[in-house]
Design a protein around this motif. Structure first.
Motif, PDB file in Angstrom:
ATOM      1  N   ALA A   1      -9.334   8.405 -29.143  1.00  0.00           N
ATOM      2  CA  ALA A   1     -10.190   9.539 -29.493  1.00  0.00           C
ATOM      3  C   ALA A   1      -9.355  10.780 -29.802  1.00  0.00           C
ATOM      4  N   GLU A   2      -8.272  10.971 -29.050  1.00  0.00           N
ATOM      5  CA  GLU A   2      -7.383  12.108 -29.302  1.00  0.00           C
ATOM      6  C   GLU A   2      -6.651  11.941 -30.631  1.00  0.00           C
ATOM      7  N   LEU A   3      -6.207  10.728 -30.899  1.00  0.00           N
ATOM      8  CA  LEU A   3      -5.545  10.431 -32.169  1.00  0.00           C
ATOM      9  C   LEU A   3      -6.468  10.709 -33.349  1.00  0.00           C
ATOM     10  N   LEU A   4      -7.679  10.231 -33.244  1.00  0.00           N
ATOM     11  CA  LEU A   4      -8.636  10.393 -34.335  1.00  0.00           C
ATOM     12  C   LEU A   4      -8.969  11.865 -34.571  1.00  0.00           C
ATOM     13  N   ASP A   5      -9.045  12.643 -33.511  1.00  0.00           N
ATOM     14  CA  ASP A   5      -9.306  14.075 -33.675  1.00  0.00           C
ATOM     15  C   ASP A   5      -8.184  14.746 -34.459  1.00  0.00           C
ATOM     16  N   ILE A   6      -6.942  14.364 -34.153  1.00  0.00           N
ATOM     17  CA  ILE A   6      -5.790  14.936 -34.858  1.00  0.00           C
ATOM     18  C   ILE A   6      -5.816  14.538 -36.332  1.00  0.00           C
ATOM     19  N   LEU A   7      -6.090  13.279 -36.603  1.00  0.00           N
ATOM     20  CA  LEU A   7      -6.117  12.791 -37.980  1.00  0.00           C
ATOM     21  C   LEU A   7      -7.307  13.343 -38.761  1.00  0.00           C
ATOM     22  N   ARG A   8      -8.429  13.487 -38.080  1.00  0.00           N
ATOM     23  CA  ARG A   8      -9.646  13.967 -38.737  1.00  0.00           C
ATOM     24  C   ARG A   8      -9.530  15.432 -39.158  1.00  0.00           C
ATOM     25  N   ALA A   9      -8.683  16.176 -38.476  1.00  0.00           N
ATOM     26  CA  ALA A   9      -8.482  17.577 -38.837  1.00  0.00           C
ATOM     27  C   ALA A   9      -7.772  17.721 -40.186  1.00  0.00           C
ATOM     28  N   LYS A  10      -7.108  16.635 -40.617  1.00  0.00           N
ATOM     29  CA  LYS A  10      -6.348  16.676 -41.867  1.00  0.00           C
ATOM     30  C   LYS A  10      -6.955  15.792 -42.956  1.00  0.00           C
ATOM     31  N   TYR A  11      -7.554  14.672 -42.556  1.00  0.00           N
ATOM     32  CA  TYR A  11      -8.014  13.688 -43.532  1.00  0.00           C
ATOM     33  C   TYR A  11      -9.458  13.264 -43.278  1.00  0.00           C
ATOM     34  N   GLU A  12     -10.089  12.764 -44.342  1.00  0.00           N
ATOM     35  CA  GLU A  12     -11.371  12.086 -44.213  1.00  0.00           C
ATOM     36  C   GLU A  12     -11.126  10.588 -44.265  1.00  0.00           C
ATOM     37  N   PHE A  13     -11.830   9.840 -43.432  1.00  0.00           N
ATOM     38  CA  PHE A  13     -11.659   8.385 -43.428  1.00  0.00           C
ATOM     39  C   PHE A  13     -12.906   7.725 -42.872  1.00  0.00           C
ATOM     40  N   SER A  14     -13.059   6.446 -43.210  1.00  0.00           N
ATOM     41  CA  SER A  14     -14.203   5.668 -42.727  1.00  0.00           C
ATOM     42  C   SER A  14     -13.724   4.635 -41.716  1.00  0.00           C
ATOM     43  N   ASP A  15     -14.617   4.224 -40.851  1.00  0.00           N
ATOM     44  CA  ASP A  15     -14.319   3.253 -39.797  1.00  0.00           C
ATOM     45  C   ASP A  15     -14.590   1.845 -40.322  1.00  0.00           C
ATOM     46  N   ASP A  16     -13.540   1.025 -40.409  1.00  0.00           N
ATOM     47  CA  ASP A  16     -13.670  -0.350 -40.892  1.00  0.00           C
ATOM     48  C   ASP A  16     -13.832  -1.368 -39.774  1.00  0.00           C
ATOM     49  N   GLY A  17     -13.629  -0.944 -38.531  1.00  0.00           N
ATOM     50  CA  GLY A  17     -13.691  -1.888 -37.413  1.00  0.00           C
ATOM     51  C   GLY A  17     -12.483  -2.808 -37.395  1.00  0.00           C
TER      52      GLY A  17
END
Length: 321
Positions: free
Chosen positions: A204-220
């Motif tokens: 969750a912490e990783l995704l927050d950092i990445l989401r602040a810079k990029y848009e992405f979708s969850d592929d599972g």
């Protein structure tokens, strides 16, 4: 076909050819002396290959060479060629720290190696030296460049750690993206051999950092891969490995063989059965029985999750993670 008691098809074998490593990474074995198992205790490449043939005949479709650091074992390309010549369609890969890769990549590719996984935990020389306890970054990045040049497919692994490299998550992703290298961020797996100072980042912490810079979708999840994948708006794909999540083990299709001949059903657990005696005697039937029994007794899941957050006593340097 090898099927465990939870109806998972086991078709992936990770083979450690040595427990020796030229790094002393904080999350693996920072305090282990530079020593090695006596040569006579190791299975020779011919003996390892005999078991590879058994495993392939039983349904193994993917073999990954690991360590320690596999490039420390002399004539590794000859072992790879043995496997490739026996079954050219096998998915033949290797995990390496890349320190010695620049001088060996072409030989490995010519022998039949198809893919490599490399740890790129930082792009800063001083941080790399702090993590590996050795000045390593220049050699690692030159090794990656050479692997790409000779046509090996490259994946990168990064273990984000607070106070060490957590501020480089975006930089490492960008480095990989520019080179068409798929990157996987791995949650730190607590083990008794690692530095007690490490504190990893959760997904969750990783995704927050990445989401602040990029848009992405969850592929599972993608098949039996342990990675949870995400696709960015430009099509670039990255993964996160979450060993503490309940579904991490759900599709597990792998077992591990150490250089001394211990066949291990799960990365987390110490339990193993030895094929060494049977293989050294050339007893294919007995070695096959051990293989099938290890698959049969493969546990449903590890114990990193749950309320306790248990610490594994598994020595990752013996199994290549």
């Amino acid at each position: 076909m090898l099927i465990d008691s939870y109806d998972r098809v086991v078709d992936y074998l990770r083979v450690s050819v040595t427990e020796r490593c030229n790094f002393r990474c904080q999350y693996c074995m920072p305090e282990k002396p530079f020593s090695w198992v006596p040569k006579e205790n190791l299975l020779s490449f011919e003996e390892l290959f005999l078991f590879m043939k058994i495993a392939i005949d039983e349904g193994v479709k993917k073999i990954r060479i690991t360590g320690g650091e596999p490039l420390l074992r002399e004539d590794l390309d000859k072992f790879i060629k043995m496997i490739y010549d026996y079954e050219p369609n096998i998915d033949l890969a290797m995990t390496t720290n890349a320190f010695l890769l620049k001088g060996t990549a072409q030989r490995l590719k010519d022998a039949g190696l198809k893919r490599i996984n490399v740890s790129i935990d930082t792009l800063k020389p001083k941080i790399a030296q702090k993590i590996a306890q050795k000045d390593v970054l220049k050699n690692v990045l030159e090794g990656v460049d050479e692997a790409l040049r000779v046509g090996l497919k490259v994946k990168a692994n990064m273990v984000p750690m607070k106070s060490l490299n957590a501020d480089e998550i975006i930089d490492v992703l960008r480095y990989c993206k520019e080179r068409d290298i798929s990157v996987r961020f791995i949650e730190y797996m607590q083990n008794s051999f690692a530095s007690k100072e490490i504190e990893g980042l959760k997904s969750a912490e990783l995704l927050d950092i990445l989401r602040a810079k990029y848009e992405f979708s969850d592929d599972g999840f993608d098949g039996s891969s342990p990675s949870h994948y995400y696709t960015m708006s430009d099509g670039y794909r990255f993964g996160i490995i979450e060993p503490y999540e309940d579904d991490f083990c759900k599709q597990c299709n792998r077992i591990r063989l150490t250089a001394e001949g211990n066949l291990i059903p799960c990365l987390y657990f110490d339990e193993a059965m030895s094929i060494s005696k049977a293989i050294k005697a050339g007893d294919i039937k007995a070695a096959g029985e051990v293989l099938r029994e290890v698959v049969r007794t493969k546990p449903e899941k590890n114990r990193w999750g749950g309320d306790e957050g248990e610490i594994s006593s598994r020595a990752f340097y013996e199994t290549g993670g």
